[in-house]
Design a protein around this motif. Structure first.
Motif, PDB file in Angstrom:
ATOM      1  N   GLU B  76     -48.129  13.371 -32.050  1.00 11.68           N
ATOM      2  CA  GLU B  76     -47.641  14.279 -33.088  1.00 11.68           C
ATOM      3  C   GLU B  76     -48.699  14.641 -34.137  1.00 11.68           C
ATOM      4  OE1 GLU B  76     -44.850  15.732 -32.711  1.00 11.68           O
ATOM      5  OE2 GLU B  76     -44.334  14.538 -30.953  1.00 11.68           O
ATOM      6  N   LEU B  79     -51.316  17.130 -32.523  1.00 11.55           N
ATOM      7  CA  LEU B  79     -50.866  18.298 -31.761  1.00 11.55           C
ATOM      8  C   LEU B  79     -51.198  19.630 -32.439  1.00 11.55           C
ATOM      9  CD1 LEU B  79     -49.313  19.509 -29.372  1.00 11.55           C
ATOM     10  CD2 LEU B  79     -47.226  19.276 -30.719  1.00 11.55           C
ATOM     11  N   PRO B  80     -50.927  19.825 -33.711  1.00  5.35           N
ATOM     12  CA  PRO B  80     -51.230  21.139 -34.307  1.00  5.35           C
ATOM     13  C   PRO B  80     -52.715  21.496 -34.208  1.00  5.35           C
ATOM     14  CG  PRO B  80     -49.760  19.902 -35.717  1.00  5.35           C
ATOM     15  CD  PRO B  80     -50.220  18.958 -34.659  1.00  5.35           C
ATOM     16  N   GLY B  83     -53.716  21.797 -30.417  1.00  2.00           N
ATOM     17  CA  GLY B  83     -52.984  22.918 -29.843  1.00  2.00           C
ATOM     18  C   GLY B  83     -53.499  24.245 -30.352  1.00  2.00           C
TER      19      GLY B  83
END
Lengths: 254, 232
Positions: B76, B79-80, B83
């Motif tokens: 988590e 991820l940003p 990604g």
């Protein structure tokens, strides 16, 4: 081909801005939805697992109930079989008893019929035989036979038992004697009979017993001495009766 | 033939020159943000989901799985960042097949900016996870004498990260341009398709390397912290 500082800084800013925007518009909502779905799936899985466990528990409970029911069914079946067996034995005994009774009744009826038939046959045969013998004896009977019968009577008196002889002797002393002959007894024959009483019963040569004499043609031949309820003698009639009884007895045994 | 979109000036605002790299970067950003907004405005947690949501969830799930496999940690927090790197690079590379579109990743400045972001992100995530002191102590181990080499390693891998992506994207464009002038029919199309594949692979490699660098810093610190605790 180089690195433009302004562009470099602008691209870094662009990347940070894009990172923030995608975090707002992409990652958060998508992850929230995915988390919700995962949570829902997990909840459903947990519910399914719980339902499965409940189903297994219920299945186990049903299995135990079924085993208990099966055991009860076996017990009841055994009890019913036992009762049925008892009832069957009882019914069988009743039927057997009824059959035995019926067979007994049938046997009795058969024996009765047989006895009746045999009796009729015997009686008929005895009647025919005794009738033929009577006719034969009547044809044969004469004074000599009478004399011979008196001799036999005298021998029977001598062969009496002590008790019977004593009873007859008492009757003779009391003069309670009745002689019955098939033919009218002659004086000589009467004297023979009295002598037989003196010698055979009283055992006293000097005694003078009194007796009555009567004629009974039914005797065919021979003589009987009656003293009250006592009776001794030898007659063809008695022999024929014995023969008839013997015949009838043989017929019953058959 | 232009080797970098940095040289293509679109307009100027005072002393600031807005080149094609920036403009096409904004285009890519606008597409990503608009597409995300368009898809996520009607998200549903039920099993019956739309095609766009399905694609985005597949991408996010793929990235989470990759991050989890590489870092062996909760994906988590990363991820940003990872990604966004992957989506920006892959979108830029894929759009390079559109006539007139200049992929921002074909600019060394862009790849350098992305590499700088990674270079900065590694200590940021490390400090966020381990704390400033523990992270800085990493540079002094196993020996303080290795500090220059560690710093050189950090810089060189950042440079390699930038040049690798730039080289691959730029070379694809250059080869396509050369083939277009030599064999104008058919063959450049194959090379463009091949370039698409390379572009996607490069985006994947860049994102994976970024997470590897981030993870190596945090895991190394974690291992050392555990070893120090276990040592009497």
């Amino acid at each position: 081909m180089g690195i433009d500082v302004f562009t470099l800084i602008a691209q870094i800013v662009n990347f940070v801005v894009l990172l923030v925007l995608l975090r707002v518009f992409l990652y958060r909502p998508i992850q929230r939805v995915m988390h919700e779905r995962e949570q829902r799936i997990a909840d459903e899985h947990a519910a399914a697992e719980e339902a499965r466990e409940e189903a297994e528990a219920r299945a186990e409970e049903l299995r135990r109930e079924r085993e208990a029911f099966e055991e009860e069914r076996r017990e009841r079946l055994a009890e019913v079989e036992r009762e049925a067996e008892e009832l069957r034995e009882e019914r069988l005994a009743e039927v057997r008893e009824e059959a035995e009774e019926a067979r007994e009744r049938w046997r009795e009826a058969l024996e009765r019929e047989r006895d009746e038939l045999a009796g009729e046959v015997r009686e008929g045969a005895a009647a025919v035989l005794t009738d033929a013998l009577q006719r034969g004896w009547r044809e044969l009977a004469d004074e000599d036979l009478q004399t011979r019968a008196l001799d036999v009577f005298a021998g029977k008196l001598r062969e009496l038992g002590d008790e019977e002889r004593a009873a007859l002797a008492d009757r003779a002393r009391a003069g309670d004697l009745v002689f019955a002959t098939a033919f009218e007894a002659t004086d000589e024959q009467r004297e023979t009979l009295l002598r037989a009483v003196r010698e055979g019963l009283l055992e006293d040569e000097d005694a003078a017993p009194e007796a009555e004499f009567e004629r009974d043609p039914a005797l065919i031949a021979g003589v009987t001495l009656r003293a009250g309820d006592l009776r001794v003698g030898w007659t063809v009639r008695a022999r024929l009766d014995d023969l008839e009884r013997a015949w009838t007895g043989t017929g019953n045994d058959a | 033939m232009t080797l970098s979109p940095d040289t293509i000036e679109i307009f100027s605002i005072g002393p600031l020159t807005i080149n094609a790299t920036l403009v096409f970067s904004w285009v890519v950003m606008a597409l990503l943000v608009a597409g995300s907004w368009w898809v996520t405005r009607s998200l549903t947690a039920s099993g019956d989901i739309g095609r766009g949501q399905n694609v985005l969830e597949a991408v996010v799930a793929f990235l989470r799985d990759q991050i989890r496999e590489v870092t062996n940690q909760d994906p988590e927090p990363y991820l940003p960042f990872v990604g966004t790197l992957f989506l920006f690079i892959v979108t830029s590379n894929v759009l390079s097949v559109v006539p007139g579109f200049q992929a921002p990743t074909g600019s060394l400045t862009t790849t350098a900016a992305l590499a700088v972001c990674v270079f900065v992100a590694v200590p940021v995530f490390g400090i966020a996870k381990l704390g400033l002191r523990a992270y800085l102590m990493n540079y002094l181990r196993p020996s303080p004498f290795l500090l220059p080499f560690t710093i050189i390693g950090e810089l060189s891998r950042t440079l390699a990260l930038a040049v690798r992506l730039f080289g691959n994207v730029m070379s694809g464009s250059v080869i396509a341009a050369i083939l277009l002038s030599v064999v104008p029919l058919f063959f450049p199309i194959i090379m463009q398709a091949f370039g698409l594949l390379i572009g996607v692979i490069q985006a994947y490699i860049f994102a994976i390397l970024a997470i590897v660098y981030i993870a190596s810093g945090t895991e190394l610190q974690e291992r050392r912290a555990r070893a120090e605790k276990e040592t009497p």
